[in-house]
Design an enzyme around this catalytic site. Structure first.
Site, short mmCIF file in Angstrom:
data_model
loop_
_atom_site.label_atom_id
_atom_site.label_comp_id
_atom_site.label_asym_id
_atom_site.label_seq_id
_atom_site.Cartn_x
_atom_site.Cartn_y
_atom_site.Cartn_z
N ARG A 84 0.80 -1.22 0.00
CA ARG A 84 0.00 0.00 0.00
C ARG A 84 0.83 1.27 0.00
O ARG A 84 0.58 2.19 -0.77
CB ARG A 84 -0.89 0.09 1.24
CG ARG A 84 -2.26 -0.47 1.09
CD ARG A 84 -2.72 -0.96 2.44
NE ARG A 84 -1.78 -1.96 2.89
CZ ARG A 84 -1.83 -3.23 2.51
NH1 ARG A 84 -2.78 -3.65 1.74
NH2 ARG A 84 -0.92 -4.11 2.92
N THR A 85 1.80 1.33 0.91
CA THR A 85 2.48 2.61 1.10
C THR A 85 3.22 3.00 -0.19
O THR A 85 3.08 4.11 -0.69
CB THR A 85 3.45 2.54 2.30
OG1 THR A 85 2.69 2.12 3.43
CG2 THR A 85 4.07 3.88 2.58
N LYS A 144 25.91 -3.43 -1.14
CA LYS A 144 27.37 -3.26 -1.26
C LYS A 144 27.93 -2.53 -0.05
O LYS A 144 29.11 -2.24 0.01
CB LYS A 144 27.68 -2.43 -2.51
CG LYS A 144 27.21 -3.05 -3.80
CD LYS A 144 27.62 -2.16 -4.96
CE LYS A 144 26.97 -2.61 -6.25
NZ LYS A 144 27.12 -1.58 -7.30
N ARG A 147 11.37 3.88 3.30
CA ARG A 147 11.02 2.90 4.34
C ARG A 147 12.27 2.09 4.65
O ARG A 147 12.95 1.62 3.73
CB ARG A 147 9.91 1.98 3.85
CG ARG A 147 9.72 0.81 4.79
CD ARG A 147 8.48 0.02 4.48
NE ARG A 147 7.29 0.77 4.83
CZ ARG A 147 6.06 0.27 4.81
NH1 ARG A 147 5.88 -0.98 4.43
NH2 ARG A 147 5.02 0.99 5.13
N HIS A 175 5.35 5.88 11.60
CA HIS A 175 4.84 5.73 10.22
C HIS A 175 3.87 6.91 9.98
O HIS A 175 2.66 6.71 9.92
CB HIS A 175 4.13 4.39 10.09
CG HIS A 175 3.80 3.97 8.69
ND1 HIS A 175 3.79 4.84 7.62
CD2 HIS A 175 3.44 2.76 8.19
CE1 HIS A 175 3.44 4.18 6.53
NE2 HIS A 175 3.23 2.91 6.85
C1 NCD Z 1 1.91 -1.04 8.17
C2 NCD Z 1 3.40 -0.88 8.31
O1 NCD Z 1 4.16 -1.05 7.37
O2 NCD Z 1 3.81 -0.53 9.42
N1 NCD Z 1 1.53 -1.22 6.85
C3 NCD Z 1 1.21 -0.10 6.12
O3 NCD Z 1 2.04 0.69 5.81
N2 NCD Z 1 -0.08 0.11 5.84
C4 NCD Z 1 1.31 -2.01 9.08
C5 NCD Z 1 1.87 -3.39 9.11
O4 NCD Z 1 2.77 -3.74 8.36
O5 NCD Z 1 1.37 -4.17 9.92
#
Ligand code: NCD
Length: 306
Positions: free
Chosen positions: A51-52, A80, A101, A129
């Site tokens: 999703r993100t 590397k 991320r 997040h």
């Molecule tokens: C979440 C995350 O990555 O922290 N997912 C997301 O971005 N919607 C929640 C999860 O992974 O449980």
């Protein structure tokens, strides 16, 4: 240079403006079709995401911009031995804004210190997040029409769940909110997050007992990848499963949220209930990220001109 690393980086006024803009984008998407024309978003994903990353890419493409990046640390020079600091210096030469991320807490903050472009934290380990929080705030606002005076239940892995940490932090800045934290004893909310809620929170291990008092229930999965051993994960993973029977004790206007991915913690039979908003929530993720990209790019441009 303005970045989004932690939900508290934005004031309440800024959050309200972002929500307002996202709601306007939903009403008239065509008006924004060229808002980021010529701009490039880099998505640097050292950890899995569906999703993100896709909602960020979809957001930039919907604004007329372009995207580049990697979806896997193995596909980057991290294999590397390149540091985040060096990588972001490179990315600053090739893109106008970036979403990162990373499995390590604080990675996006480090990147922001070396970056010449806005850095957005798309999840740093078990820490924060903030863009999921923006998504959650837009979803809550769309159904409740306010972010104050509500009772929020958080259930599942509150220790490692970074979406919980960021959302609690953001919601505790609004008046008259109450929090009910439901988790096994081993997965309790960290003290640094809980302390934000002052005396407005209770902690419990029992979802059924508390579900009737909630306006919003935020379910989360047990974060397997942050566990030190598989045995503990297996023991804890199915502790809470929201099903029809538990939901029958909840209010008619409860909003059930989940950042997704769901594993077992919400039974699929709940999906058809009008209170289940998690797929709608994922849809909102695109629009709030459009608003966010516009805001940070506009601010970066204003600074450049000054
Ligand atoms: C979440 C995350 O990555 O922290 N997912 C997301 O971005 N919607 C929640 C999860 O992974 O449980």
């Amino acid at each position: 240079m303005r970045h989004l690393i932690d939900p508290s980086d934005f004031t309440r006024e800024e959050l309200a403006a972002l929500i307002e803009r996202a709601e306007d984008i939903i009403r008239r998407p065509a008006f924004y079709a060229d808002a980021c024309k010529g701009k490039i978003l880099a998505t640097l994903f050292y950890e899995p995401s569906t999703r993100t990353r896709l909602s960020f890419e979809s957001a930039m493409l919907s604004l007329g911009g372009s995207v580049l990046g990697f979806a896997n640390a193995d596909a980057s020079s991290a294999t590397k031995g390149e540091s985040v600091a060096d990588t972001i210096r490179m990315v600053s030469c090739y893109a106008d804004i970036c979403a990162m991320r990373h499995p390590k807490e604080g990675a996006a903050l480090v990147a922001s210190r070396f970056s010449k472009i806005p850095v957005i934290n798309a999840g740093d380990g078990g820490h924060q997040h903030p863009t999921q929080t923006l998504t959650d705030l837009l979803t809550i606002h769309s159904v409740k029409k306010r972010l104050t005076g509500l009772t929020f239940g958080f259930c599942g892995d509150l220790m490692f769940g970074r979406t919980v940490h960021s959302l609690v932090k953001a919601l505790s800045a609004y008046e008259d909110n109450r929090f009910i934290f439901i988790s096994p004893g081993e997965l309790k909310i960290p003290a640094y997050v809980r302390e934000k809620t002052g005396n407005t929170a209770v902690e419990s291990e029992n979802l059924e007992e508390h579900i009737g008092g909630m306006d919003v229930l935020y379910m989360t999965r047990v974060q397997r990848e942050r566990f030190f051993n598989e045995e503990d994960y297996v023991r804890l993973k199915d502790r809470y499963v929201l099903d029809k029977q538990k939901l029958s004790r909840a209010r008619e206007d409860l909003a059930v949220l989940h950042p997704l991915p769901r594993v077992n913690e919400i039974s699929v039979e709940v999906d058809a209930d009008p209170r289940a908003l998690y797929f709608e929530q994922a849809r909102y993720g695109r629009y709030i990220r459009m608003a966010l990209l516009m805001k940070l790019l506009e601010e970066a441009q204003t600074k450049e001109r000054a």
